[in-house]
Design a protein around this motif. Structure first.
Motif, PDB file in Angstrom:
ATOM      1  N   SER A  20      -4.989   0.908  -0.481  1.00 23.51           N
ATOM      2  CA  SER A  20      -3.613   0.477  -0.804  1.00 23.51           C
ATOM      3  C   SER A  20      -3.237  -0.110   0.326  1.00 23.51           C
ATOM      4  O   SER A  20      -3.779  -0.224   1.538  1.00 23.51           O
ATOM      5  CB  SER A  20      -2.687   1.652  -1.057  1.00 23.51           C
ATOM      6  N   PRO A  21      -2.360  -0.820   0.516  1.00 25.68           N
ATOM      7  CA  PRO A  21      -1.726  -1.806   1.632  1.00 25.68           C
ATOM      8  C   PRO A  21      -1.447  -0.807   2.788  1.00 25.68           C
ATOM      9  O   PRO A  21      -2.179  -1.390   3.891  1.00 25.68           O
ATOM     10  CB  PRO A  21      -0.477  -2.519   1.099  1.00 25.68           C
TER      11      PRO A  21
ATOM     12  N   ALA B  14       1.648   6.064  -4.712  1.00 28.23           N
ATOM     13  CA  ALA B  14       2.265   4.858  -5.415  1.00 28.23           C
ATOM     14  C   ALA B  14       3.707   4.312  -5.330  1.00 28.23           C
ATOM     15  O   ALA B  14       3.929   3.364  -4.932  1.00 28.23           O
ATOM     16  CB  ALA B  14       1.643   4.833  -6.841  1.00 28.23           C
TER      17      ALA B  14
ATOM     18  N   ASN C 235      -8.157  -7.348 -18.164  1.00 28.61           N
ATOM     19  CA  ASN C 235      -6.901  -7.817 -17.135  1.00 28.61           C
ATOM     20  C   ASN C 235      -6.989  -9.184 -17.269  1.00 28.61           C
ATOM     21  O   ASN C 235      -5.991  -9.963 -16.405  1.00 28.61           O
ATOM     22  CB  ASN C 235      -7.313  -7.555 -15.570  1.00 28.61           C
TER      23      ASN C 235
ATOM     24  N   SER D 125       4.964  -1.835  -4.766  1.00 31.00           N
ATOM     25  CA  SER D 125       4.169  -2.825  -5.584  1.00 31.00           C
ATOM     26  C   SER D 125       3.331  -3.828  -4.968  1.00 31.00           C
ATOM     27  O   SER D 125       2.613  -4.391  -5.611  1.00 31.00           O
ATOM     28  CB  SER D 125       5.100  -3.470  -6.697  1.00 31.00           C
ATOM     29  N   ALA D 126       3.518  -3.991  -3.735  1.00 31.87           N
ATOM     30  CA  ALA D 126       2.785  -5.116  -2.959  1.00 31.87           C
ATOM     31  C   ALA D 126       1.156  -4.640  -2.911  1.00 31.87           C
ATOM     32  O   ALA D 126       0.832  -3.528  -3.154  1.00 31.87           O
ATOM     33  CB  ALA D 126       3.260  -4.988  -1.413  1.00 31.87           C
ATOM     34  N   SER D 127       0.241  -5.573  -2.990  1.00 32.28           N
ATOM     35  CA  SER D 127      -1.188  -5.547  -2.764  1.00 32.28           C
ATOM     36  C   SER D 127      -1.871  -5.839  -1.475  1.00 32.28           C
ATOM     37  O   SER D 127      -1.043  -6.881  -1.092  1.00 32.28           O
ATOM     38  CB  SER D 127      -1.692  -6.213  -4.145  1.00 32.28           C
ATOM     39  N   THR D 128      -2.964  -5.321  -1.109  1.00 29.13           N
ATOM     40  CA  THR D 128      -3.582  -5.827  -0.036  1.00 29.13           C
ATOM     41  C   THR D 128      -4.302  -6.971  -0.044  1.00 29.13           C
ATOM     42  O   THR D 128      -4.747  -7.538  -1.202  1.00 29.13           O
ATOM     43  CB  THR D 128      -4.685  -4.828   0.154  1.00 29.13           C
TER      44      THR D 128
ATOM     45  N   GLU E 264      -9.176  -7.026   2.361  1.00 29.83           N
ATOM     46  CA  GLU E 264     -10.159  -6.038   1.543  1.00 29.83           C
ATOM     47  C   GLU E 264     -11.394  -6.593   1.861  1.00 29.83           C
ATOM     48  O   GLU E 264     -12.268  -5.649   1.932  1.00 29.83           O
ATOM     49  CB  GLU E 264      -9.674  -6.369   0.257  1.00 29.83           C
TER      50      GLU E 264
ATOM     51  N   ASP F  67      -4.873   0.676   4.031  1.00 27.57           N
ATOM     52  CA  ASP F  67      -5.658  -0.447   4.342  1.00 27.57           C
ATOM     53  C   ASP F  67      -5.300  -1.157   5.888  1.00 27.57           C
ATOM     54  O   ASP F  67      -6.152  -1.248   6.610  1.00 27.57           O
ATOM     55  CB  ASP F  67      -5.907  -1.514   3.393  1.00 27.57           C
TER      56      ASP F  67
ATOM     57  N   CYS G  34       4.221  -5.915   3.048  1.00 33.09           N
ATOM     58  CA  CYS G  34       5.072  -5.189   2.355  1.00 33.09           C
ATOM     59  C   CYS G  34       6.452  -5.103   2.468  1.00 33.09           C
ATOM     60  O   CYS G  34       7.240  -4.648   1.873  1.00 33.09           O
ATOM     61  CB  CYS G  34       4.576  -3.772   2.505  1.00 33.09           C
TER      62      CYS G  34
END
Length: 793
Positions: A247-248, A326, A83, A227-230, A235, A251, A384
């Protein structure tokens, strides 16, 4: 429960060190079981941004990264992470850095290209097991800052060992309330404000079991960015509590549970068929849970369903159709109050435990569901985005919290220290209790989050807990203490243990609850109407023991698996027999089990297996000075687990104490024992009842002995002969005993010869031959009459 000290201090920050904070929690009754560092020691790792990435000229899987570490000259670092990309903010170990593994970072060449540092994954920093790629950091973080400071790794994880009655402290807010009460520090948590609805999407909720689900709050949020991330901060807080970020949406629900104490669930609206229905399971229904376990549902399991199918076990775990995918863009948030009665014992029966079920079976604040929905909505919108429907809060009959009168005089009397009403007023204020003063009394309404406060004594415990046990001085003795007298006709309780241990027996302690299958194997058809355990600690421990034998056999098998050749085990404990009118009889018993050799292996005697008479000798010592006798069981009354020809009732001075015998060959085979075992079980209370020794004068006259040899049926027990003689024994006969039994040549078919010894002596005169012969004659006449005895010639 585990949490981050750093997270806790965002809610309440008393002026205490970590050690003092842990001491405060333990004093409050929230025992600190363990503290650990958030991350192992390492140094020389900073926040860095990758400026440029180019392929390695000599390796397909390596890349050459140009990295900004906050200094004037960027570094060149060779990296193999998949990545790695321009613009990515990551941890960078500089030259000279030392990582948790002990590795020191040096300037080196990798396949001909110089590398001036090392880009790190989370596992290389020791903060998680993830090594799929570089640890991605927020893009707005300042380069060159120490990664320990940026991630808050100079933190302590605190693990609490909570008692079952303090479910209110299974959240950061609950712990903060306790600290506030003890330290007078202020809780710095913003009040959760209602979110204004921006859409008309309203969930349909039908509750078919209102007594099981008194409250169900829900809301639909649409337009969520899949597509949002935590955020990294969330975390890290989840990881500090031992929860894996997923996942957001998931979580956020886990975060609210840890922060407020309200378990939640988020449903993908695209997978729902109609509205939400709360009902009990129907016969034949199945459910595949999120842990991939398929359940055949029983009618006492409460479900969350839509109009076509079950979605999950209410308050325990969701099913395959309740998960978040997802592509989820519209969710239904659920926060409910489930009655503890419909949760307790279900997870143990199903063979798993969930964080939600762990909380609901102990009791969750029934006022929390709408607050939790608002807090989760706030976080989801922040992370989100989306539009919010109105909050739907379906309420039935919630638990009642009737006020309790706390009397100052009773507080002082129970605690042995004088409290005034102002002291109690101050303590209840610090605890956040709602109350009114009524003279010297206080009428207190228990908070909705404290299910352990029901009686006046519960509030008195809160008073002394906050006042401090150590602050109550030890009073002087107010009365003289005296030893209680022990009746002469009763043995001390410890005498039984002492007599057995002095003969080499070892005491064991086993569970009073046992497996019904084992009890049925041991007792057969005699095992009827057992006392059942309504909430067993394990599924197999479903009944209370009816004898001590099951525990003794379990310990025997454990020791045999460890090659122990010589075992003498005993236990003193209660057994449980169901009686009329739901009354349970709980008598004390003394049980024992002997296995293996008669004596520990040695050179002085020939090895032989323990038998009935070895254990009988032990019991004779146990009942002394009383005389122990044994009687065969009447036809058909031999216990199912005993050998029908090698077992007997045990009596002392005519009182039935219990049984003794070799275990039945069937049980030996079923239990897979290599050899026979001898067991006994006696009534503990009758065993303690001893006889008072009676003094008698010592005779100065000589002893006279006579032997009487008789022929009787070979199946006649010798004890029957002695019992007959004992009934007519005159005072001058001191002892009667059998010293020889003969069967063989010269004996008529079906007969045996028994030789009886008689010792006679009078305290006042010398017995004449006539006196002696007359006594022998009376004895023979009695034996002839009762047992058809004849003189052996």
């Amino acid at each position: 429960m585990r949490f981050s000290e750093r997270w806790l201090r965002t809610l309440i920050n008393p002026p205490l060190t970590t050690e003092a904070l842990c001491d405060c929690l333990t004093t409050a009754g929230l025992e600190v079981e363990e503290t650990s560092l958030a991350a192992p020691p390492f140094s020389g790792v900073v926040v860095a941004r990758i400026i440029d990435v180019s392929p390695h000229p000599n390796a397909d899987r390596l890349q050459v990264c140009i990295v900004d570490t906050g200094v004037a000259t960027p570094l060149q670092i060779v990296c193999g992470a998949p990545n790695a990309a321009a613009g990515l903010v990551v941890p960078c170990a500089l030259e000279g850095a030392e990582l948790p593994s002990g590795m020191k970072v040096k300037r080196t060449k990798m396949r001909g290209v110089e590398s001036q540092g090392m880009l790190c994954s989370a596992r290389e920093l020791g903060i998680s097991d993830d090594h799929s790629g570089l640890l991605a950091l927020p893009s707005d973080w300042k380069t060159g800052e120490s990664i320990r400071a940026a991630l808050g790794l100079d933190d302590t994880y605190i693990t609490l060992k909570l008692t079952p009655n303090r479910a209110d402290c299974l959240s950061l807010l609950g712990v903060a309330r306790e600290i506030a009460a003890f330290t007078r520090a202020e809780i710095e948590m913003d009040e959760v404000s209602p979110i204004v609805a921006t859409s008309d999407l309203t969930p349909s909720i039908t509750i078919e079991a209102p007594e099981a689900c008194p409250r169900f709050a829900s809301r639909i949020i649409d337009g969520i960015d899949p597509s949002a991330s935590t955020p990294l901060w969330m975390e890290e807080r989840l990881r500090s509590a031992g929860v894996r970020p997923i996942s957001p949406l998931v979580d956020v629900t886990n975060y609210v549970m840890l922060e407020l104490g309200q378990p939640m669930h988020a449903y993908d609206c695209a997978r729902l068929e109609g509205g939400i229905v709360i009902r009990f399971a129907q016969q034949g229904e199945k459910l595949l849970l999120l842990n991939e376990q398929t359940l055949d549902l029983s009618s006492d399991l409460l479900l969350v369903c839509d109009e076509k199918k079950p979605l999950g076990l209410a308050g325990i775990m969701g099913g395959e159709y309740s998960g978040i995918g997802a592509e989820t863009s519209r969710v239904l948030l659920e926060a409910a109050y489930w009655s503890p009665d419909v949760i307790q014992g279900r997870m143990r029966r199903l063979g798993f435990v969930s964080d939600a079920g762990y909380r609901f079976e102990r009791g969750v604040d029934f006022e929390l569901p709408p607050i939790a929905i608002e807090r989760a909505t706030e976080l989801i919108l922040e992370i989100c985005g989306g539009v919010v429907g109105p909050l739907v809060d379906v309420k039935g009959k919630l638990p009642e919290r009737p006020p309790v009168r706390v009397r100052t005089a009773r507080v002082s009397r129970l605690l042995g220290w004088t409290f005034c009403v102002d002291d109690i007023d101050q303590i209840f204020t610090r605890l956040g209790f709602a109350f009114q003063r009524d003279g010297e009394d206080l009428i207190v309404t228990p908070p909705s989050y404290r299910f352990d406060l029901v009686y006046e004594e519960d509030f008195i415990e809160e008073i002394v807990r906050l006042y401090g046990y150590d602050n109550i001085p030890m009073p002087e003795k107010t009365h003289a203490q005296h030893m209680l007298s022990l009746p002469e006709a009763q043995l001390p309780a410890e005498e039984i243990r002492a007599r057995l241990t002095h003969q080499g027996w070892q005491e064991i302690i086993t569970f009073s609850f046992v497996a019904s299958e084992t009890e049925r194997l041991i007792h057969g058809a005699d095992f009827v109407a057992p006392v059942r355990v309504h909430n067993p600690i394990a599924a197999q421990y479903d009944v209370m023991r009816v004898s001590l034998l099951s525990g003794l056999l379990e310990v025997l098998k454990t020791n045999l698996s460890r090659k122990e050749p010589y075992l003498r085990l005993f236990e003193i404990g209660r057994v449980f027999h169901a009686a009329i009118a739901d009354h349970v009889s709980q008598p004390y018993r003394v049980g024992g089990l002997a296995y293996g050799l008669a004596q520990p292996e040695q050179w002085g005697t020939q090895a032989r297996a323990v038998d009935f008479f070895d254990v009988k000798g032990t019991l004779e010592t146990l009942v002394a000075p009383r005389k122990l006798t044994t009687e065969t069981f009447h036809d058909g009354h031999t216990p199912y687990f005993l050998h029908p020809r090698r077992s007997a009732r045990v009596l002392a001075e005519g009182r039935d104490l219990g049984w003794l015998g070799e275990l039945h060959p069937r049980l030996i085979k079923e239990m897979d024992l290599p050899a026979v075992a001898i067991a006994f079980e006696l009534d503990y209370d009758l065993l303690l009842a001893s006889s008072i020794p009676q003094a008698s004068p010592i005779s100065r006259q000589p002893m006279a002995r006579r032997d009487l040899a008789i022929v009787v049926d070979k199946n006649l027990p010798a004890q029957k002969l002695l019992d007959t003689l004992e009934k007519i024994r005159p005072p001058h006969v001191e002892n009667v005993q059998i010293f020889d039994v003969y069967q063989g040549t010269g004996m008529p078919e079906g007969k045996k010869s028994v030789a009886i010894l008689m010792l006679m002596r009078d305290t006042e005169k010398t017995l004449t031959e006539r006196d002696i012969d007359e006594t022998v004659k009376q004895f023979f006449i009695a034996l002839e009459k009762e047992h058809s005895a004849v003189i052996r010639t």
